[in-house]
Write a protein that holds these residues in place. Structure first.
Motif, short mmCIF file in Angstrom:
data_model
loop_
_atom_site.label_atom_id
_atom_site.label_comp_id
_atom_site.label_asym_id
_atom_site.label_seq_id
_atom_site.Cartn_x
_atom_site.Cartn_y
_atom_site.Cartn_z
N ASN A 66 -9.37 0.40 -9.40
CA ASN A 66 -9.84 -0.14 -8.13
C ASN A 66 -8.85 -1.09 -7.47
O ASN A 66 -9.15 -1.69 -6.44
CB ASN A 66 -11.17 -0.88 -8.32
N GLY A 89 -5.02 -3.50 2.65
CA GLY A 89 -5.72 -2.94 1.49
C GLY A 89 -5.92 -3.92 0.37
O GLY A 89 -5.85 -3.57 -0.81
N LYS A 93 -8.94 8.93 -7.55
CA LYS A 93 -9.26 7.50 -7.46
C LYS A 93 -10.02 7.21 -6.18
O LYS A 93 -9.82 7.89 -5.17
CB LYS A 93 -7.96 6.69 -7.40
N LEU A 94 -10.82 6.18 -6.20
CA LEU A 94 -11.44 5.72 -4.96
C LEU A 94 -10.32 5.25 -4.03
O LEU A 94 -9.30 4.74 -4.48
CB LEU A 94 -12.41 4.57 -5.23
N CYS A 134 -8.56 -6.53 -0.10
CA CYS A 134 -9.84 -7.02 -0.62
C CYS A 134 -10.57 -5.97 -1.44
O CYS A 134 -11.38 -6.29 -2.28
CB CYS A 134 -10.72 -7.53 0.51
N ARG A 135 -10.32 -4.71 -1.18
CA ARG A 135 -10.89 -3.56 -1.89
C ARG A 135 -12.37 -3.39 -1.61
O ARG A 135 -13.08 -2.72 -2.37
CB ARG A 135 -10.64 -3.64 -3.40
N LEU A 178 0.85 -1.18 0.00
CA LEU A 178 0.00 0.00 0.00
C LEU A 178 0.89 1.23 0.00
O LEU A 178 1.91 1.25 0.66
CB LEU A 178 -0.81 0.05 1.29
N GLN A 190 -14.30 -2.38 -14.19
CA GLN A 190 -14.34 -2.57 -12.74
C GLN A 190 -12.97 -2.80 -12.15
O GLN A 190 -12.75 -2.61 -10.96
CB GLN A 190 -15.24 -3.76 -12.40
N SER A 246 -7.31 1.91 5.02
CA SER A 246 -5.91 2.29 5.12
C SER A 246 -5.72 3.80 4.98
O SER A 246 -4.60 4.27 4.87
CB SER A 246 -5.09 1.56 4.04
N LEU A 255 -13.74 0.52 -0.53
CA LEU A 255 -13.46 1.70 -1.35
C LEU A 255 -14.46 2.81 -1.06
O LEU A 255 -15.67 2.56 -0.97
CB LEU A 255 -13.50 1.34 -2.84
N GLU A 287 -21.03 1.33 -7.25
CA GLU A 287 -20.60 0.50 -8.37
C GLU A 287 -19.37 -0.33 -7.97
O GLU A 287 -19.28 -1.53 -8.24
CB GLU A 287 -20.29 1.43 -9.56
N ALA A 288 -18.43 0.33 -7.29
CA ALA A 288 -17.22 -0.39 -6.88
C ALA A 288 -17.55 -1.47 -5.86
O ALA A 288 -17.02 -2.59 -5.93
CB ALA A 288 -16.20 0.60 -6.32
N THR A 307 -9.10 3.19 -0.30
CA THR A 307 -9.51 2.17 0.67
C THR A 307 -9.64 2.81 2.05
O THR A 307 -8.67 3.34 2.59
CB THR A 307 -8.48 1.03 0.74
N SER A 326 -19.09 -4.34 -7.52
CA SER A 326 -18.11 -5.08 -8.33
C SER A 326 -17.24 -5.97 -7.46
O SER A 326 -16.97 -7.12 -7.81
CB SER A 326 -17.18 -4.11 -9.06
N VAL A 327 -16.81 -5.43 -6.33
CA VAL A 327 -15.93 -6.24 -5.48
C VAL A 327 -16.69 -7.46 -4.97
O VAL A 327 -16.16 -8.57 -4.95
CB VAL A 327 -15.33 -5.40 -4.33
N THR A 355 -8.47 -8.22 -4.78
CA THR A 355 -9.57 -8.94 -5.40
C THR A 355 -9.81 -8.61 -6.89
O THR A 355 -9.88 -9.52 -7.70
CB THR A 355 -10.87 -8.67 -4.61
#
Ligand SMILES: Cc1cc2nc3c(=O)[nH]c(=O)nc-3n(C[C@H](O)[C@H](O)[C@H](O)COP(=O)(O)O)c2cc1C
Ligand code: SF4
Ligand code: FES
Lengths: 213, 438, 883
Positions: free
Chosen positions: B383, C109, C123-124, C111-112, B188, B379, C129, C115, C147-148, C126, C151-152, B344
């Motif tokens: 992300n 950080g 950017k989105l 699994c996301r 990170l 997606q 963190s 977000l 949406e994020a 986490t 998606s995750v 993920t």
């Protein structure tokens, strides 16, 4: 639960040097390598590689040896080893062919060369022949200038034709040098690349250049 | 333009210190150590405006200036992982002129107050690593490395560290983890390596080509170097050209030359009778450009402006004999194989995309799958923990977008070729594949 | 700031937003920002933000400012720098997480899932963190974020088998909750899923189903970064990544079971609990584990009045939310056939079942007859209440002062008071924030396992410097900047050498008497001198050695020399041998000191003296949850002593050697979840045991049995329920004055932090003259004699042996030798050797060569085996080891 484990306490997770027979040259090498870094754990990858070279593959025994000298759990070591493509956690061959099948080589006919290698070695991708040749398709090896290419025990050769593939395997079996004319290291200067020349598909590879603009 | 990095690159014996010194090598290091302060060197590097050659294009001098002052251990990691498909320039630099790199590294260490340096080289480059090992050894013997270099009081140690086959280790924080003896997972950010990098110490990470430029920048002066190239993309660049061209190879160009000149002029263009269908301007993670975009100047901003990137400076040319579906699938497979698996979207998204593209290839898909592919790529993008996921999503979605008719046509023809197959057999087929995979 | 507070935390955000928008349009922006109902004042103050169990911030931990930020439009105040995920909770907003678990250390950080959108950042980010900063504007429900999140969830479920109906986690599964709360509700994934062999044994205790794993890395991070056993790892890469061990080995480690609690899906399940219950037919009961001094807080999962599972119940001041495997899995023994669940009376050679009345009559008669010639020993699991009534029974009903809760000799009053001073006693959180920690004479992982994790945390997260000074190599050696070895049992000399080093005197002679390296001792002294908040952790076990009194005095001098009293957050912590060793001492289960270490009118015999006097001056003994044959360093001597005693009345759950061979009356004893009462943690925290299941069989409460015995002898304790005993303690133990179950609550209270703490009698002196310690034992050169030490194992005791999944971990015999000695004696790991001591004791043991064992020393695992006990009898300093 195995007999062995029954008597184990968790301290025994790291094999004891007293219990593991480590070849002296490996032990010395590991100790020297550990001393090169602020933290001995940095030496994990080089040390595993040294053990793999010695044993032919990272057998549990080989891992135990490194673990005992480095004073780390074998689990830590295999976790690292399985992350990297060049470590073999299954018995592997004496000689290794990595055939690049990534994009630049694919564009120049790598798939056909790979097929021919499979035929000549007598195994499919990832297999080891009876006489100990290990063949596997590999991602880009950083030599697309000689695409399609392969790495034979670290020696880059290319550009390979289907005929070269046969010759390559024959050379390995003969125990001599592999495709000397197509070895990257043997090319003294870029402008005379690929003196041996040859054609791959539509390309005249005899006068490709690597160098100045 | 005279070559900088590739100047007489094929001079016999250049990999040895004697030849390198005979052509003036290490004189910049001597001058820097005796005449300049670290800040003066930093100033020159910043004046050169050289942008990193490893992919992200961040100004090198600025990055070096981020390192905190003070006499804690600081680290330089030369990124010699060079695994981006189509890229092979660092290999040639290390193989043929290793001392140019080493000299650049020592000067950089001096500038940023670094005392410990590493070259993280991909494990597959065994011969190059052997050459580097020998060269480093020579440099130690000559007193360019070690304690009290040339009597200056400066200490720099340098270790060549070999990886073991993982593309992700080129990502700078994954490289650090790998160099610490771990799985090469990206970290990170923040903290950034400049503050807490290798062993949690301040760390500068630069590409082989970037560092190989350093002695030239010092020799020419930063401002003079900045005159080369364009205003925002200064200097020369090594371009690895591969794929469907007559003369694949590394070429040193001045940034900003028309891309066409590189592909046609230097690399000889596609084989006779073929047309360029698409090209990756900066390694296989760059969105593809089409034949219409060949006249774009080859520099960082123009490539970004066209929706792609200069990346590592690797041009891969695809001609009209090649199926774009094959290219997309091959590209996706690579990134799926190289995903570290930590986050993920990248882990699941890349493997999902491969499975879908494989169905497209095999004639088991419908055009709706193309929409899903695009959506999955969307997606992934932005992300993930690092940009490896994007590195698959960007080129794949660019191919699906720019060549949608070809994808649809392929779906149609591949499906037709499989006929007659009813839904039931399709499902069987899926199951069989699945079984085969285990 | 807000004018209206919504203390419920459940304001209807939708409505509020509408109101807010109206406001915005109808007024100037400056006013509009202050939309009253939009704002949310956290019901927590920053003090409330302390972790469970903390009454105040440890001296070493930096304080945080309070900042304000907005989340989904609401103004929220939170401590600066905490992660957004946690800060959001101050605004009543839940951000979904999988990989985030602050107990595991820095966020990864991965699994996301968390977000969020932060104003000004393209950017989105986490939320797990990203530290919260003043003025941040965060959105967790914007279209991009939704949406994020969708998606995750879709990505995570892509390869998940969705086999909830047959999954043990069903109903208590974060994955189910998050899929429902933040998922799209449908998947477009039409491909074949990843396959692995379905549940396989990861260890005797844990099953792993890799198909369900969502690769959150919690389990492997626990193994690698918290317990640091580094045996559970991730194998392979990318989509092939999976959790595993080396070569398919079982995951055997002291804390392995925590990964079951950590796993947010059904990938890691307890083999003992599998398919025993569903979340909707169980009850959870909070209590405290009394199997070791760690006294971790636990939740018992109860179904049909049986404990089905034990889970950690987080108390940051005690256990940090972790539990060792003994605490987690030993419950299986409570249901085992080996447990004693009815009273028994010896008839001839045999113990025969008896009615309660009868057993009580027989016991009372025997005690009455024995009167002042009765002795009593209290075991580690004895509650303060039982200890209190035992004391009363002995003094008031029998007129005997011969009772002890310790093993060995008497504790000097001044030493005891000095070491109990609140100002010098560390709390567990203090350990976490100490800047230098010295562990002397204790292997924490075996003796107080949970503290081992806290020490690692102090080193890993807060940069504490660690020194380990033990005879036997310690599992903490790897974390230590200095490790010092000494001859077994030479702690007194070692501490004296350390005192000399701190005083700047010559260390050489004392170091050699300790069998230690002078250089190491100086390094430890240096480390302590540089420390602002030093922590000294030492094992009470050293007091049971022949040099124990000297060691205790030396520790007092160390406490004084380091000035521990003067510095907040600095101090010492004694690692007791017995789980409630501290509580029993403080309520007065000592032969020579009264409650709260007061002067006692009577002077009884210590356990050592009792052992000598049994069958002679003493004619009966009460064993309250202890078998001195197993629990004391001198078991063989006790075996003989108990044989000589005409009456042995045992409160026991197991047919341990003392019960089986010598008890005349046996009362079946309660186990953990059957007990009600209080314990005192080694750091002075009084904690409460709550009964969560009925007594098994005919078991009765220990306090009730003591009361019944007293009644039959003619003394009325005046107690009908256990809380009345607690009330008596609150009256009779000055340092616990006024304490009540209510005050103790779910997380306990440290008596040192209450005003009654000042009632502790001051020691007449707190430094002591020390004699020159004896020389370390020397083996004749070339002989097969080795210095002899013993160690105990976490995996020992009747509860471990009778728990199905722990039993395989019990090691019957283990003698640790250095490789050099192994070579000299011609033995290798796994070989049997014969041990003989000067007193002609003789036994065999199985060798384990360990690289770190100092040459010249041998360490024998404490065990149930009689032969091994004989060899340790008389605490020999040297033993002969022969192949
Ligand atoms: C997935 C990934 C792979 C990368 N591989 C490489 C590489 O092989 N070599 C390299 O120099 N940089 C690589 N990079 C870029 C590095 O992260 C980093 O930006 C670079 O080494 C910095 O050096 P520079 O500023 O000199 O370019 C990669 C980045 C990513 C995200
Ligand atoms: S097994 Fe559970 S805890 Fe471990 S990585 Fe998988 S989901 Fe996470
Ligand atoms: S909870 Fe934040 S990335 Fe997993």
């Amino acid at each position: 639960m195995s007999e062995h484990q029954e008597a184990m306490r968790f301290e025994d997770a790291i094999p004891q040097l007293a219990d593991v027979d480590v070849p002296a040259e490996l032990k010395d090498w590991i100790e020297q390598r550990m001393a090169m870094y602020p933290d001995r754990k940095s030496a994990i990858i080089p040390c595993l590689m040294a053990a793999q070279k010695l044993h032919g593959w990272l057998s549990p025994e080989a891992v135990d040896q490194v673990a005992a000298v480095m004073r780390l759990t074998p689990a830590r070591l295999v976790s690292v080893a399985t992350f990297y493509d060049m470590f073999e956690l299954e018995p592997s061959g004496r000689r290794t062919i990595y055939m690049c099948t990534n994009i630049s080589c694919m564009l120049r006919g790598a798939d056909a060369v790979m097929q021919e290698l499979e035929r000549a070695v007598g195994v499919t991708n990832g297999g080891v022949s009876d006489d100990g040749i290990f063949l596997r398709s590999f991602e880009c090896l950083g030599a697309c200038d000689i695409a399609p290419m392969a790495s034979v025990d670290g020696q880059f050769v290319g550009p390979l034709t289907v005929d070269d593939a046969k010759q390559l395997v024959a050379d390995i079996r003969a125990g001599g040098e592999v495709l000397p004319a197509k070895q990257l290291s043997k090319r003294p200067v870029a402008v005379t690349l690929w003196e041996g020349g040859g054609k791959v598909g539509a390309y005249d590879v005899s006068d490709s250049a690597s160098g100045a603009a | 333009m005279d070559d900088l990095l590739f100047h007489n690159i094929d001079e016999p014996g250049l990999a040895t210190i004697d030849t390198y010194e005979a052509r003036g090598g290490y004189s910049e290091l001597r001058r820097v150590l005796s005449d300049l302060t670290p800040d003066e060197v930093l100033t020159e590097l910043q004046a050169s405006a050289i942008r990193g050659r490893g992919g992200a294009g961040f100004p090198m001098g600025t990055k070096a200036s981020f390192l905190p002052k003070g006499d804690m251990d600081k680290y330089l990691c030369c990124n010699a992982d060079e695994s981006e498909p189509g890229t092979f320039k660092d290999r040639e630099l290390m193989q043929k002129n290793p001392h140019q790199l080493i000299e650049g590294m020592i000067i950089s260490c001096f500038a940023a107050g670094i005392n410990k340096a590493f070259i993280y080289i991909r494990g597959e480059y065994e011969q190059q690593a052997d050459i580097l090992d020998a060269a480093v050894n020579e440099a130690y013997i000559k007193g360019y490395l070690g304690e009290n270099i040339l009597g200056s009081g400066v200490n720099v140690s340098l270790v060549v560290h070999r990886g073991a086959g993982a593309y992700i280790c080129g990502e700078e924080t994954a490289l650090l983890d790998s160099l610490e003896g771990k799985r090469g997972n990206p970290r990170l950010k923040p903290p950034f390596p400049a503050n807490a990098g290798l062993f949690q110490g301040p760390t500068l990470i630069n590409n082989v080509e970037t560092l190989s430029n350093v002695s030239h920048i010092m020799r020419m002066g930063g401002a003079k170097y900045a005159d080369l190239g364009t205003e925002k993309s200064t200097g020369t660049k090594l371009v690895s050209v591969s794929g469907c061209v007559q003369k694949p190879g590394n070429y040193e160009i001045e940034l900003g030359v028309p891309s066409r000149e590189i592909i046609y002029g230097l690399a000889g263009g596609p084989p006779a009778g073929r047309q360029i269908k698409a090209w990756f301007p900066g390694g296989s993670s760059a969105p593809v450009l089409t034949a219409d975009e060949l006249d774009l100047p080859y520099d960082f901003d123009s490539m970004a402006g066209a929706g792609s990137m200069l990346g590592s400076g690797a041009i891969i040319v695809i001609d009209d004999s090649i199926s774009i579906v094959d290219v997309a699938l091959r590209t996706a497979k690579f990134y799926k194989h190289e995903s570290c698996g930590k986050c993920t979207p990248c882990r699941e998204g890349t493997s999902w995309t491969v499975k879908m593209l494989q169905r497209v290839e095999d004639g088991l898909a419908t055009p709706m799958d193309l929409d899903i592919i695009e959506s999955v790529c969307d997606q992934i993008m932005g992300n993930c923990l690092c940009v490896l996921g994007d590195a698959m999503a960007m080129p794949v979605s660019s191919m699906v977008k720019k060549f949608r008719p070809e994808f649809e046509a392929h779906i149609e023809s591949a499906r037709a070729a499989r006929m007659p197959l009813d839904e039931a057999t399709l499902t069987d087929e899926l199951d069989l594949k699945e079984m085969a995979a285990h | 700031m807000p004018e209206e507070k919504d203390m419920s935390g459940k304001s209807n955000v939708g409505e509020s937003v509408d109101a807010g928008e109206e406001n915005v349009t109808s007024s100037d922006s400056a006013v509009a920002v202050q939309v009253p109902s939009l704002s949310y004042e956290s019901p927590f103050t920053v003090v409330d933000a302390l972790p469970p169990g903390y009454s105040k911030r440890p001296a070493g931990e930096p304080e945080r400012n309070v900042i304000s930020f907005t989340i989904d439009g609401a103004d929220v105040r939170a401590p600066e720098g905490i992660m957004l995920v946690d800060a959001a909770k101050y605004g009543g907003v839940e951000i979904p997480v999988f990989c985030y678990e602050p107990k595991l250390g820095a966020p990864v950080g991965a699994c996301r899932m968390c977000l969020v959108e932060i104003e000004g950042i393209p950017k989105l980010q986490t939320a797990c963190s990203t530290p919260v900063r003043d003025g941040m504007a965060v959105s967790t429900r914007s279209p991009r974020v939704i949406e994020a999140q969708n998606s995750v969830v879709e990505f995570i479920l892509a390869n998940h088998p969705l086999d909830c109906p047959v999954c043990d986690k069903g109903g208590e599964c974060p994955l189910q909750d998050i899929s429902y709360g933040w998922g799209r509700g449908k998947s477009r994934f039409a491909e074949p899923k990843r396959h692995f062999e379905k549940p396989v044994a990861l260890s005797p205790s844990i099953a792993i189903d890799r198909e369900r794993c969502i690769l959150c890395y919690r389990c492997v991070r626990f193994s690698q970064e918290v317990s640091e056993d580094y045996q559970l790892v991730l194998l392979d890469r990318g989509a092939d990544s999976h959790v595993g061990t080396f070569d398919g080995n079982e995951y055997v480690a002291p804390f392995s079971g925590n990964i079951i609690d950590l796993c947010p899906v059904g990938a890691l399940t307890s083999r003992a609990y599998r398919f025993r219950a569903r979340p909707w037919d169980i009850e959870q009961g909070g209590s405290v584990c009394s199997m070791c001094p760690g006294q971790c807080n636990v939740d018992y999962t109860v179904r049909d009045d049986k404990v089905m599972r034990v889970q950690a119940r987080e108390n940051a001041a005690v256990d940090d939310g972790w539990l060792c495997d003994r605490g987690r899995f030993a419950y299986q023994a409570w249901e085992s056939d080996a447990r004693i669940t009815q009273p028994m009376i010896r008839q001839g050679e045999k113990l025969m079942p008896a009615r309660w009345d009868h057993a009580l009559e027989v016991a009372a008669a025997a005690l009455k007859k024995s009167g002042p010639r009765t002795a009593a020993l209290a075991g580690g699991g004895t509650t303060n209440e039982e200890g209190w009534l035992l004391r009363r029974l002995m003094l008031e009903a029998l007129g005997s002062p011969h009772f002890d809760s310790r093993r060995g000799g008497k504790l000097d009053a001044d030493v005891a008071r000095t070491l109990t001073e609140p100002a010098v006693t560390l709390s567990v959180p203090d350990v976490e924030w100490a800047d230098a920690i010295v562990v002397i004479g204790s292997e924490l992982v075996d003796e107080m396992p949970i503290l081992d994790l806290r020490v690692r945390k102090a080193v890993n997260r807060n940069g504490a410097a660690l020194a380990v000074a033990t005879a036997r190599p310690s599992s903490l050696d790897d974390k230590a900047s200095v490790t010092a070895r000494m001859a077994p049992g030479r702690d007194d000399a070692f501490i004296q050498a350390l005192l000399a080093a701190l005083a700047g005197n010559d260390v050489g002679d004392l170091a050699s008497r300790a069998g230690a390296d002078a250089e190491n001792i100086s390094q430890i002294a240096g480390l302590l001198k540089n420390a602002k908040r030093p922590a000294v952790l030492w094992g009470e076990r050293m007091l049971y050695a022949s040099t124990g009194t000297a060691s205790a005095k030396a520790i007092c001098n160390l406490v004084a020399m380091l000035g521990l009293a003067a510095t907040d957050g600095a101090g010492h912590l004694q690692i007791p041998v017995q789980a409630n060793g501290r509580g029993l001492r403080e309520v007065g289960v000592l032969p020579n000191l009264g409650p709260a270490l007061s002067d006692s009118a009577t002077q009884g015999m210590s356990s050592d003296e009792i052992a000598d006097a049994l069958g002679d001056e003493l004619s009966a003994i009460l064993l309250l949850g202890t078998d001195p044959i197993l629990d004391s360093p001198d078991g063989a001597r006790w075996d003989a002593a108990l044989r000589a005693a005409p009456n042995v009345i045992a409160f026991s759950s197991w047919l341990d050697p003392a019960t089986e061979r010598h008890a005349t009356v046996v009362f079946p004893a309660e186990v953990g979840p059957e007990k009600e009462g209080t314990l005192t943690h080694p750091d002075g925290r009084i904690q409460r045991l709550r009964q969560t299941v009925d007594h098994a069989g005919e078991v009765n409460s220990g306090w009730w049995v003591l009361d019944q015995l007293a009644a039959r002898i003619g003394v009325d304790f005046g107690v009908k329920v256990v809380h009345q005993v607690t009330a008596q303690i609150a009256e009779g133990v000055s340092i616990y004055a006024g304490i009540s179950s209510n005050e103790i609550g779910g997380t306990g209270v440290r008596w040192q932090e209450r005003t009654a703490a000042s009632n502790l009698p001051a020691p007449a002196r707190s430094t002591f003259d020390l004699e020159i310690p004896p020389a370390a034992p020397q083996a004749a050169p070339g002989s097969s004699s080795l210095r002899f030490g013993t160690f105990r194992s976490l995996w020992s005791g009747a509860d471990v042996e009778n728990a199905a999944t722990l039993a395989p971990l019990v090691t019957a015999s283990r003698l640790e030798l250095s490789p050099a000695d192994g070579q000299r004696l011609g033995v290798a790991t796994g070989d049997s050797v014969t041990l003989t001591n000067a007193a002609e004791g003789k036994t065999t043991a199985v060798v384990a060569l360990r690289d770190a064992v100092p040459t010249g020393s041998a360490f024998l695992l404490d065990s149930q085996d009689d032969g091994l006990r004989r060899i340790a009898a008389g605490r020999p300093e040297l033993v002969e080891v022969t192949p």
